[in-house]
Design a protein around this motif. Sequence first.
Motif, PDB file in Angstrom:
ATOM      1  N   SER A   1      34.691 -42.920  -1.266  1.00 12.53           N
ATOM      2  CA  SER A   1      33.457 -43.088  -0.486  1.00 12.53           C
ATOM      3  C   SER A   1      33.157 -41.869   0.379  1.00 12.53           C
ATOM      4  N   SER A  24      31.202 -36.334  -1.102  1.00 15.48           N
ATOM      5  CA  SER A  24      29.744 -36.248  -1.091  1.00 15.48           C
ATOM      6  C   SER A  24      29.198 -36.343  -2.514  1.00 15.48           C
ATOM      7  N   THR A  25      28.148 -37.117  -2.677  1.00 13.72           N
ATOM      8  CA  THR A  25      27.546 -37.295  -4.002  1.00 13.72           C
ATOM      9  C   THR A  25      26.729 -36.059  -4.372  1.00 13.72           C
ATOM     10  N   ALA A  38      28.412 -32.275 -10.313  1.00 11.28           N
ATOM     11  CA  ALA A  38      28.160 -33.662 -10.734  1.00 11.28           C
ATOM     12  C   ALA A  38      29.044 -34.036 -11.916  1.00 11.28           C
ATOM     13  N   PHE A  66      32.473 -34.448 -10.519  1.00  6.56           N
ATOM     14  CA  PHE A  66      32.476 -35.635  -9.657  1.00  6.56           C
ATOM     15  C   PHE A  66      32.608 -36.907 -10.492  1.00  6.56           C
ATOM     16  N   THR A  67      31.900 -36.953 -11.621  1.00  3.38           N
ATOM     17  CA  THR A  67      31.996 -38.127 -12.500  1.00  3.38           C
ATOM     18  C   THR A  67      33.413 -38.313 -13.024  1.00  3.38           C
ATOM     19  N   ARG A  76      35.804 -39.419 -10.198  1.00  6.54           N
ATOM     20  CA  ARG A  76      35.493 -40.808  -9.832  1.00  6.54           C
ATOM     21  C   ARG A  76      36.185 -41.772 -10.796  1.00  6.54           C
TER      22      ARG A  76
END
Length: 891
Positions: free
Chosen positions: A273, A276-277, A292, A295-296, A299
């Motif tokens: 959480s 940062s997205t 991104a 990040f994927t 995650r």
Amino acid sequence: MAAAAAMVSSAGALLAMLNESHPALKLHALSNLNAFVDLFWPEISYSVPIIQTLYEDEKFDQRQLAALLVSKVFYYLCELNDSLSYALGAGPLFDVSQDSDFVRTILAKAIDEYASLRTKAAEANDESTVLDSRLEAVVERMLDKCITDGKYKQAIGMAIECRRWDILQAAIIRSDDIQSTINYCMDVSRSFLNPREYRHEVLRFLVKMYEQLSPDYSSICQCLMMLDDSEGIAKILEKLLRSEYVDHALLAFQIAFDLVENENQAFLLKVMSQLSTPKLQPSGNIHEEVYAEKFTKIRRILFGEVSMQLSMQFLATNEKLDFIIKKIEQSVDMTNSVCHNAIIYSNAIMHAGTTANEYIMENLELLNRASNWAKFSAMAGLGVIHRGHQLQNKSVLDISMQHGASDGPYTAGGQRFGLGLMHLNNNEEDIKTFLRGSLSSSSVEVIQHGACLGLGLAALGNADNDVFEDLKNVLYTDSALAGEAAGISMGLLMAGTASERAVEMLDYAHKTQHEKIVRGLALGVALTVYGREEEADTLIEQMTRDQDPILRYGGMYAIALAYRGTLNSKAIRKLLHFAVSDVSNDVRRTAVIALGFVLYSDPEQTPRMVSLLSKSYNPHVRYGAALAVGISCAGSGLSEAISLLEPLTSDDVDFVRQGALIAMSMVMLQISEVSDSRVGAFRRQLEEIILDEWEETMSKMGAILATGIIDAGGRNVTIKLMSKTKYDRMTAVIGLAVFTQYWYWHPLLHFISLAFSTTAFIGLDYELNMPRFQFLSHAEPSLFEYPKPTVPITTTPVKLPTAILSTSSRRRVRPGKKENEKADSMQVDSSTEKKSEPEPSFEILDNPARVVPTQEIYIKFLPLSRYVPVKSAPSGIVILKDLQIEEYYII
């Protein structure tokens, strides 16, 4: 000195010179007495008051020599406090570099005294505390000597104990290998430092040292996880992910996999959480697009999806069980419900994570005719078998219903329990919503029982207040069956939070009349203080002093879980006290079992600690000693543990044999018969117990369960309570704690699957795919091979010998003898013709490969390989760097 001592038979003359008025005579006497004190200290001890007077005389020039002499006399009199006091008065004459028993003993006493004073001052938060400058000077001389001599580990140990950050920093900076020295500091702090607050203080200091001297992000993140600093880890991961270097992204992935292995779901959710997205608007920002993508991936890693899928895939493709479960079924009287249920549990454990549910599907008719709780256990077992296999939500329900399993409350309750086992640590909201709906929509206590257990597993450690209220509503119905599961699940939900809601649970435990509810709440309260150590002492004291033996029993689990793996001497003393003094056998048994949880970080200590308890007159204590060894030494194959358990497997009491058989199977997990011949003997013993029609049911149940445990996960998993980064695996510890409750409630046997860890090396590249990669196991392959295939049982009636006439017997003697001689000669010829080839001393393994814990020390990486690990690790999920890619930048 020896020649001079031979000429002197008494110290009387020298002692008499102490009364002379001339200082030179006193100096001569003191010098010689100091030289001969080792021989004449009994005689000198009578003149200690005179020597003390000389020390107290400030006008006497050699008062330090007098203090040194008195110190040595008190040392021989075993008065170490007085000896230290006068040694400090000796000043520089007390030479810390001297190698003698006297100097070593007084130095140890000085360091202990100094460390104690520094600790008291730190705990009182009193910076104005003034220490004896002489004591501080002696300790500093010793620390400086260690650093000067290159004995950095000794200096580090003393500096940590004495809370001297300046000395600790100097030892780290001046060491030859800063990285390994800091790692040593971290190992010391994790294994030996108490209390918890001071350990965290040391870890925070080490984080600063890592950042200043050696930016090892992997080790920093492990320290931060112990400090529960999710924000710090998120910052490091984001820094690595936003870097343009591929190596940094690979390192971030490896750190994420290491964090997942620690199995703290609530902590991982906080880390996720705080990342940062990606900001993909406005479009065309290539840096954000690359971030991104990474990040994927991270995650998916942090949510456990990748590791669960890889583990399931490995277990499904490498399962080596053949006819074992069918062999057990053919050997057991299926009308015995206990043995029948044991086969169901054993099958689930044996096939844990492999998705191999053929036995359940082939025997649905048998299950339909079985007792109610057998259906419950079989459906829950599907969750163990299909853990991580998420074809679709509520897949456990779908699998069983599509194949015609009979509907009913026990089937439905088992399915909900299995759903929690299957989706453990996945944090899927739809699963939690379904299980919460089952609690509110059904008033059948069996369904509520399964739904409570499933919900506790699905929300393990999340501390969700809404879920807690749902469980509390079930508890307040005062149903014994549903209330017990609700109590345990409330503890699972609040595991490790030290929540004040534990007070509510204790209050209700005093009000209810149902022992099952009290027992569930007692365990649930213990789960809430997981890993809290000294912070849990107030609650532990309250529970252990309670008049209700069930709550005292819960207090033993509170000690076990609060001090898990810490080797805390205070906790060990308390458990040993209850193990030998409590009036309740349940409390005594649990106190001994709890020792296994406190000691598992150093398995070699456990057999020594419980060796006398294993010979106790009380069978409950012997049972506890067996399980303590099984828990602490699981998967180690420790020789001392096996030697302790062997006589207990033949104990006179049936439940002691049961516990010893289960514990032995836990110790021998992934140990081959070649590495220890006792493994083969134990497997044969299990088979004999199962085949024996006259064996007592409890022992036979233990043998069936042990057969499942020793071959758990298709012979590809082990029980691990610590990750490879030496962090406690929260889910595994909690799983074994609840598993031990099978003494009262057999369906809780399924919780042992929470402690399973896949024994595999799985290498992944940047795309999280498994490339073709080979590595070396520098040991004989037979040391770590799978057990030999199981042969199905063919039961044939035993024929009695028939009577043979003596005349016909004589006629057959000679021909038979010739035939035997001919056969023997043929066997000799054939054996000489076939020469066995020597076994190779190494084995080349392909990615992914089975690597058992005892094999890890033999794993080597080939020097000319295309792929190299980002972080050297002998097992687990390892991120690999491709050396043939010339482009080192993502952009």
